[in-house]
Design a protein around this motif. Structure first.
Motif, PDB file in Angstrom:
ATOM      1  N   GLY A   1       0.812  -1.215   0.000  1.00 57.64           N
ATOM      2  CA  GLY A   1       0.000   0.000   0.000  1.00 57.64           C
ATOM      3  C   GLY A   1       0.843   1.261   0.000  1.00 57.64           C
ATOM      4  N   ASP A   2       0.221   2.327   0.475  1.00 60.79           N
ATOM      5  CA  ASP A   2       0.834   3.649   0.392  1.00 60.79           C
ATOM      6  C   ASP A   2       1.748   3.885   1.587  1.00 60.79           C
ATOM      7  OD1 ASP A   2       1.474   6.279   0.185  1.00 60.79           O
ATOM      8  OD2 ASP A   2      -0.577   6.966  -0.205  1.00 60.79           O
ATOM      9  N   LYS A   3       3.052   3.878   1.332  1.00 60.41           N
ATOM     10  CA  LYS A   3       4.016   4.039   2.414  1.00 60.41           C
ATOM     11  C   LYS A   3       3.859   5.377   3.116  1.00 60.41           C
ATOM     12  CE  LYS A   3       7.746   1.492   0.408  1.00 60.41           C
ATOM     13  NZ  LYS A   3       9.069   1.561  -0.180  1.00 60.41           N
ATOM     14  N   LYS A   4       3.589   6.425   2.320  1.00 60.81           N
ATOM     15  CA  LYS A   4       3.572   7.779   2.893  1.00 60.81           C
ATOM     16  C   LYS A   4       2.471   7.917   3.932  1.00 60.81           C
ATOM     17  CE  LYS A   4       5.994  10.891  -0.060  1.00 60.81           C
ATOM     18  NZ  LYS A   4       5.924  10.938  -1.527  1.00 60.81           N
ATOM     19  N   VAL A   5       1.280   7.423   3.590  1.00 59.42           N
ATOM     20  CA  VAL A   5       0.181   7.508   4.548  1.00 59.42           C
ATOM     21  C   VAL A   5       0.442   6.560   5.708  1.00 59.42           C
ATOM     22  CG1 VAL A   5      -2.318   7.436   4.799  1.00 59.42           C
ATOM     23  CG2 VAL A   5      -1.318   7.941   2.576  1.00 59.42           C
ATOM     24  N   GLY A   6       1.098   5.448   5.398  1.00 61.18           N
ATOM     25  CA  GLY A   6       1.367   4.443   6.423  1.00 61.18           C
ATOM     26  C   GLY A   6       2.133   5.009   7.596  1.00 61.18           C
ATOM     27  N   LYS A   7       2.947   6.025   7.339  1.00 62.25           N
ATOM     28  CA  LYS A   7       3.770   6.581   8.418  1.00 62.25           C
ATOM     29  C   LYS A   7       2.993   7.569   9.286  1.00 62.25           C
ATOM     30  CE  LYS A   7       7.836   6.225   5.526  1.00 62.25           C
ATOM     31  NZ  LYS A   7       8.725   7.011   4.677  1.00 62.25           N
ATOM     32  N   THR A   8       1.776   7.916   8.871  1.00 66.93           N
ATOM     33  CA  THR A   8       1.019   8.893   9.662  1.00 66.93           C
ATOM     34  C   THR A   8      -0.048   8.207  10.471  1.00 66.93           C
ATOM     35  OG1 THR A   8      -0.616   9.204   7.951  1.00 66.93           O
ATOM     36  CG2 THR A   8       1.333  10.634   7.880  1.00 66.93           C
ATOM     37  N   LYS A   9      -0.596   8.944  11.390  1.00 67.44           N
ATOM     38  CA  LYS A   9      -1.657   8.410  12.245  1.00 67.44           C
ATOM     39  C   LYS A   9      -2.902   8.085  11.432  1.00 67.44           C
ATOM     40  CE  LYS A   9      -3.129   8.283  16.741  1.00 67.44           C
ATOM     41  NZ  LYS A   9      -2.526   8.207  18.038  1.00 67.44           N
ATOM     42  N   ARG A  10      -3.026   8.743  10.271  1.00 73.04           N
ATOM     43  CA  ARG A  10      -4.190   8.466   9.427  1.00 73.04           C
ATOM     44  C   ARG A  10      -4.297   6.985   9.105  1.00 73.04           C
ATOM     45  NH1 ARG A  10      -4.079  11.394   4.024  1.00 73.04           N
ATOM     46  NH2 ARG A  10      -5.680   9.914   3.399  1.00 73.04           N
ATOM     47  N   ASN A  11      -3.134   6.328   9.082  1.00 75.26           N
ATOM     48  CA  ASN A  11      -3.106   4.918   8.705  1.00 75.26           C
ATOM     49  C   ASN A  11      -3.996   4.055   9.583  1.00 75.26           C
ATOM     50  OD1 ASN A  11      -2.125   2.877   7.011  1.00 75.26           O
ATOM     51  ND2 ASN A  11      -0.699   2.204   8.604  1.00 75.26           N
ATOM     52  N   ILE A  12      -4.107   4.404  10.851  1.00 73.47           N
ATOM     53  CA  ILE A  12      -4.885   3.529  11.734  1.00 73.47           C
ATOM     54  C   ILE A  12      -6.219   4.149  12.120  1.00 73.47           C
ATOM     55  CG2 ILE A  12      -2.984   2.183  12.684  1.00 73.47           C
ATOM     56  CD1 ILE A  12      -2.916   4.145  15.011  1.00 73.47           C
ATOM     57  N   GLU A  13      -6.594   5.242  11.447  1.00 71.53           N
ATOM     58  CA  GLU A  13      -7.868   5.853  11.789  1.00 71.53           C
ATOM     59  C   GLU A  13      -9.037   5.206  11.057  1.00 71.53           C
ATOM     60  OE1 GLU A  13      -7.008   9.936  11.076  1.00 71.53           O
ATOM     61  OE2 GLU A  13      -6.337  10.284  13.143  1.00 71.53           O
ATOM     62  N   ASN A  14      -8.734   4.579   9.929  1.00 70.37           N
ATOM     63  CA  ASN A  14      -9.814   3.948   9.160  1.00 70.37           C
ATOM     64  C   ASN A  14      -9.905   2.464   9.492  1.00 70.37           C
ATOM     65  OD1 ASN A  14      -9.413   6.404   8.072  1.00 70.37           O
ATOM     66  ND2 ASN A  14      -9.717   5.732   5.959  1.00 70.37           N
ATOM     67  N   ILE A  15     -10.996   1.843   9.017  1.00 72.93           N
ATOM     68  CA  ILE A  15     -11.121   0.404   9.216  1.00 72.93           C
ATOM     69  C   ILE A  15     -10.117  -0.318   8.334  1.00 72.93           C
ATOM     70  CG2 ILE A  15     -12.627  -1.551   8.753  1.00 72.93           C
ATOM     71  CD1 ILE A  15     -14.853  -0.057   9.970  1.00 72.93           C
ATOM     72  N   GLU A  16     -10.034   0.092   7.095  1.00 72.31           N
ATOM     73  CA  GLU A  16      -9.005  -0.495   6.249  1.00 72.31           C
ATOM     74  C   GLU A  16      -7.774   0.402   6.282  1.00 72.31           C
ATOM     75  OE1 GLU A  16      -9.562  -0.611   2.081  1.00 72.31           O
ATOM     76  OE2 GLU A  16      -8.118  -2.230   1.854  1.00 72.31           O
ATOM     77  N   THR A  17      -6.666  -0.159   6.683  1.00 77.79           N
ATOM     78  CA  THR A  17      -5.465   0.672   6.773  1.00 77.79           C
ATOM     79  C   THR A  17      -4.868   0.850   5.376  1.00 77.79           C
ATOM     80  OG1 THR A  17      -4.233  -1.306   7.279  1.00 77.79           O
ATOM     81  CG2 THR A  17      -4.917   0.029   9.131  1.00 77.79           C
ATOM     82  N   TYR A  18      -4.275   2.000   5.165  1.00 79.26           N
ATOM     83  CA  TYR A  18      -3.707   2.311   3.856  1.00 79.26           C
ATOM     84  C   TYR A  18      -2.500   1.452   3.549  1.00 79.26           C
ATOM     85  CZ  TYR A  18      -6.620   6.464   3.917  1.00 79.26           C
ATOM     86  OH  TYR A  18      -7.679   7.303   3.947  1.00 79.26           O
ATOM     87  N   SER A  19      -1.776   1.182   4.593  1.00 82.37           N
ATOM     88  CA  SER A  19      -0.510   0.515   4.373  1.00 82.37           C
ATOM     89  C   SER A  19      -0.336  -0.551   5.443  1.00 82.37           C
ATOM     90  CB  SER A  19       0.589   1.563   4.466  1.00 82.37           C
ATOM     91  OG  SER A  19       1.822   0.937   4.408  1.00 82.37           O
ATOM     92  N   LYS A  20       0.189  -1.695   5.019  1.00 81.00           N
ATOM     93  CA  LYS A  20       0.320  -2.793   5.980  1.00 81.00           C
ATOM     94  C   LYS A  20       1.731  -3.345   5.944  1.00 81.00           C
ATOM     95  CE  LYS A  20      -4.392  -4.612   5.590  1.00 81.00           C
ATOM     96  NZ  LYS A  20      -4.930  -3.943   4.375  1.00 81.00           N
ATOM     97  N   LEU A  21       2.109  -3.978   7.031  1.00 77.54           N
ATOM     98  CA  LEU A  21       3.349  -4.729   7.055  1.00 77.54           C
ATOM     99  C   LEU A  21       2.992  -6.187   6.835  1.00 77.54           C
ATOM    100  CD1 LEU A  21       4.987  -3.067  10.142  1.00 77.54           C
ATOM    101  CD2 LEU A  21       5.759  -2.878   7.792  1.00 77.54           C
ATOM    102  N   GLN A  22       3.633  -6.791   5.854  1.00 79.38           N
ATOM    103  CA  GLN A  22       3.240  -8.150   5.524  1.00 79.38           C
ATOM    104  C   GLN A  22       4.469  -9.029   5.329  1.00 79.38           C
ATOM    105  OE1 GLN A  22       0.767  -8.350   1.987  1.00 79.38           O
ATOM    106  NE2 GLN A  22       1.470 -10.441   1.680  1.00 79.38           N
ATOM    107  N   TYR A  23       4.432 -10.225   5.921  1.00 76.81           N
ATOM    108  CA  TYR A  23       5.538 -11.156   5.705  1.00 76.81           C
ATOM    109  C   TYR A  23       5.382 -11.809   4.360  1.00 76.81           C
ATOM    110  CZ  TYR A  23       6.835 -10.456  10.487  1.00 76.81           C
ATOM    111  OH  TYR A  23       7.244  -9.882  11.650  1.00 76.81           O
ATOM    112  N   SER A  24       6.486 -11.991   3.684  1.00 77.36           N
ATOM    113  CA  SER A  24       6.384 -12.525   2.340  1.00 77.36           C
ATOM    114  C   SER A  24       7.653 -13.263   1.961  1.00 77.36           C
ATOM    115  CB  SER A  24       6.129 -11.353   1.395  1.00 77.36           C
ATOM    116  OG  SER A  24       6.550 -11.654   0.113  1.00 77.36           O
TER     117      SER A  24
END
Lengths: 366, 413
Positions: free
Chosen positions: B211-234
């Motif tokens: 997802g969007d790294k830039k938004v991921g670094k802000t608090k906005r990332n966890i304000e919504n139900i679906e987060t903009y950016s996630k950390l995922q093992y791969s």
């Protein structure tokens, strides 16, 4: 005798156990695994077998000279001057390599792993104060306190082994005898050097043991075996948890082992509690050394009481423990190269010599 | 009279000196020489290392204790904060951090250590020595490698549910290893052991930002139900000694874990016999046995995997689960499919990487130490790429869940 205090054979056994795994619990696993890799436990088992013979020799010696300490035996067998000269050599060198080294090991451990900013000398002064106190109160008090402490030590030890056994990987013990039997030789020697050979100094305590049914010798044997078995279990555990490479590289694998304990993200970080085991055992090792060596000194110089010697010895102990090992590689070098031949001279050759002298005497009499 | 006052004086002196002694002894008893109060420490939970030129860039994620402890949401700050510093060595960078951090960084509670992909390609050995030497580091944190992003960025992403991102990484890696299985927890001592063995090379789980790294670094990332950016093992990163040389994809990673016997629980599906739908099985326990053998002077590996599972989901309309034969059929196809995962992992490493990530060499060393010594030097160049591996999978389906035949079978079209 200078001192008429008596301890029971059970107390003597406990003292022997503490003395046997005393400092070995911190230093042996890394050293022996570096020499014999995953077969270190086999080397330790061979060490146990040889150690039983060694202890048998000490017991024989003690039986030939009932109620005599090691210094008095030398007195009788080698004559007053030669006997006391050798005894003095014994005391001085054992003082340097015994209690000073053990205290320095304990101080280094504390400053490396737990309190890096505390000067070692302040830790050593505190420990030495308790050591001198123990020595001053005498063997009876020491023996009784060991009797009081052993249940806690045993409880901690079993908890340690059970908790750490969740992390074992038995495959780490394979292949067995990868490099043949030859590399086991030095490993066996280094094991004997720390675990069995120094037990010769317990011959200084044996005259204090209630020996109505000849049970002092058995106590010495059983105590040594228990101490050795503790060591074998710890060696096997470190190899099974970390593998030989990490164990050999690690400075204090026993402590790393305690750090590894983590049961359900809940029972964890208890290594400082587990470390109590070797605080107790190292304390007894140092105290027995200091007590025995001061008694030996008193006997050599015909003093009425060993107690006035404790304070100066304690001061020397604190100072020497600071620079007996200038750095860690020196300590490891000394453990590997100096300590083993030294203990062989005093732990094997000296009692052999005494046995031979006794044999000659008996032949002459007949 | 005089004598009694003398006696009294003596008593007083004794008593006074006893009190002085007691007071003096209180000081060493407190043992507060190297004390570190909680409010003087910055507790590091996550650490990341990047390489910038010939400098290491160390990023430390530190817990904000006030924010974690406060019950009603706190003062709208993030629960963790990030400090970074650059230096030629890792330890210097850690100490240099005191220029930006108000407290001394304390590493004993570290949970995640993130290594940058670019640094991993150059070699992680020099970084790991500090971790194993310093007394504050324990060996219970997990080590992962980033994929397509820097370690610093990974530690900046805000995460939902777990306030402290390093905790989210820690628990998510643990549960993903337990329940899904393409990832794998590796601790420092295991990693170092693998790096030093000839017949077993290390692997680490990969971690990427979606997802969007830039938004991921802000608090906005966890304000919504679906987060903009996630950390995922791969996937799994394959190493040759301490250098990253390639990646296994998720299927191959799963195969890898089956070969190593690390699968605790997992889920797998096979298509229905007549197409249109799948039978999903939940694997509840597995056991892998790896044996190194010699056949005609050549090394050979035999792997036998025993798997126990339950039927978890059926979307075939014509499968009769009341018949034992249909269970045997599913078992057989599950065996094929898992064997396929394993073979694809082996093929990939034998053909593309030519490094023994599975510990085949160690298996041979365990059973035939003398023979291993003769082939050790040429192991990776000559023997490993052509090593025959015999796999047998024994899949046993025990239960069907709470229903037997699916209602799909009786559904009128």
């Amino acid at each position: 005798m200078l001192n008429k205090s008596k301890i029971s054979s059970r107390q003597f056994m406990i003292l022997t156990t503490f003395f046997t795994f005393g400092s070995a619990i911190l230093t042996v696993p890394s050293g022996i695994v570096a020499l014999a890799q995953q077969d270190a436990w086999i080397a330790a088992l061979i060490g146990l077998a040889i150690g039983i013979v060694l202890i048998g020799m000490y017991i024989l010696l003690a039986k030939q000279h009932p109620n005599k300490s090691l210094v008095e035996m030398m007195d009788v067998l080698m004559g007053k001057w030669l006997g006391r000269l050798i005894a003095l050599l014994f005391v001085v060198s054992y003082f340097l390599l015994g209690p000073c080294a053990v205290l320095s090991i304990l101080g280094n451990f504390l400053t490396t792993q737990m309190m890096p900013e505390t000067p070692m000398v302040s830790l050593n002064i505190l420990i030495t104060a308790v050591v001198i106190m123990g020595g001053y109160l005498g063997i009876e008090v020491l023996a009784r306190s060991s009797e009081l402490i052993i249940p806690w030590g045993a409880l901690l030890f079993f908890a340690f082994i059970v908790l750490v056994s969740f992390d074992i990987k038995p495959l780490n013990l394979q292949p067995v005898l990868e490099n043949g039997i030859a590399p086991l030789g030095p490993a066996v020697l280094s094991f004997l050097g720390t675990v069995f050979l120094p037990n010769i100094i317990l011959l200084m305590i044996i005259p204090h043991v209630n020996n109505e049914d000849n049970e002092a010798g058995r106590a010495l044997l059983i105590g040594s075996i228990i101490g050795c078995v503790v060591m074998i279990i710890i060696i096997i555990m470190t190899i099974m948890v970390f593998g030989p490479g990490f164990t050999a590289r690690s400075m204090y694998p026993t402590y790393s082992l305690a750090r590894k304990i983590s049961i359900g993200n809940f029972l964890q970080r208890i290594e400082a509690i587990i470390a109590t085991i070797w605080f107790i055992s190292l304390y007894f090792r140092v105290t027995i050394y200091v007590y025995v060596l001061s008694v030996a000194l008193a006997q050599i110089f015909n003093l009425k009481d060993y107690r006035p010697l404790l304070m100066p010895l304690g001061m020397l102990l604190v100072v020497l423990s600071q620079f007996i090992y200038p750095n860690i590689p020196y300590e490891q070098e000394s453990d590997a190269r100096t300590w083993v031949p030294f203990t062989i001279i005093f732990g094997l050759f000296l009692p052999l010599l005494l046995l031979c002298l006794r044999g000659f005497r008996n032949m002459n009499k007949n | 009279m005089i004598r009694s006052t003398e006696k009294g004086m003596g008593m007083m002196i004794r008593r006074a000196s006893a009190i002085v002694l007691i007071l003096a002894m209180i000081m060493p008893l407190a043992g507060c020489w190297s004390r570190k109060e909680l409010n003087q420490l910055a507790i590091a939970v996550g650490a990341g290392i990047d390489k910038k030129g010939d400098h290491y860039r160390l990023s430390i994620q530190v817990v904000d204790p006030g924010e974690v402890a406060s019950k009603n949401g706190g003062a709208n700050r993030a629960a963790a904060t990030l400090f970074t510093a650059e230096a030629e060595t890792v330890f210097e960078a850690a100490r240099k951090m005191s220029r930006v951090a108000p407290r001394k960084i304390y590493f004993s509670h570290l949970r995640m250590f993130v290594i940058d992909e670019i640094l991993a390609k150059e070699g992680i050995g020099p970084v790991l020595d500090f971790l194993s030497r310093d007394h504050e580091f324990r060996t219970d944190f997990y080590i992962v490698v980033t994929r397509d992003s820097t370690a610093e960025d990974v530690l900046k992403i805000m995460t939902p549910l777990e306030d402290i991102p390093a905790n989210k990484l820690y628990f998510s890696l643990e549960s993903s290893e337990k329940n899904w299985s393409p990832s794998l927890t590796v601790t420092l001592d295991e990693l170092i052991q693998d790096m030093t063995l000839k017949g077993k090379q290390p692997v680490l789980t990969g971690l990427k930002i979606t997802g969007d790294k830039k938004v991921g670094k802000t608090k906005r990332n966890i304000e919504n139900i679906e987060t903009y950016s996630k950390l995922q093992y791969s996937g799994l990163a394959v190493f040759k000694a301490d250098k990253l040389i390639g990646w296994l994809n998720d299927t191959q990673s799963k195969g890898y874990n089956y070969i190593r016997g690390l699968v605790q629980s997992s889920v797998g599906h096979v298509p229905c016999e007549n197409g249109g739908g799948n039978v999903v099985t939940e694997i509840i326990r597995t056991k892998t046995d790896m044996k190194g053998l010699i056949q005609k002077g050549q090394p050979l590996i035999k792997i036998s995997v025993y798997i126990e599972g339950n039927v978890a989901e059926v979307s075939c309309s014509d499968l009769d689960l009341n018949k034992e034969s249909s269970i045997f059929e599913i078992e057989k196809r599950d065996e094929e499919s898992i064997k396929g995962f394993m073979l694809s992992a082996i093929k990939k490493t034998q053909e593309d990487f030519k490094v023994d990530t599975f510990g085949f060499g160690e298996a041979i060393r365990r059973t035939h130490p003398a023979f291993w010594k003769t082939i050790k030097e040429d192991w990776e160049e000559r023997y490993f790429p052509e090593l025959p591996v015999h796999i047998t999978v024994d899949f046993k389906i025990r239960r069907l869940g709470t229903v037997n035949n699916s209602f799909l079978k009786d559904m009128e079209e």
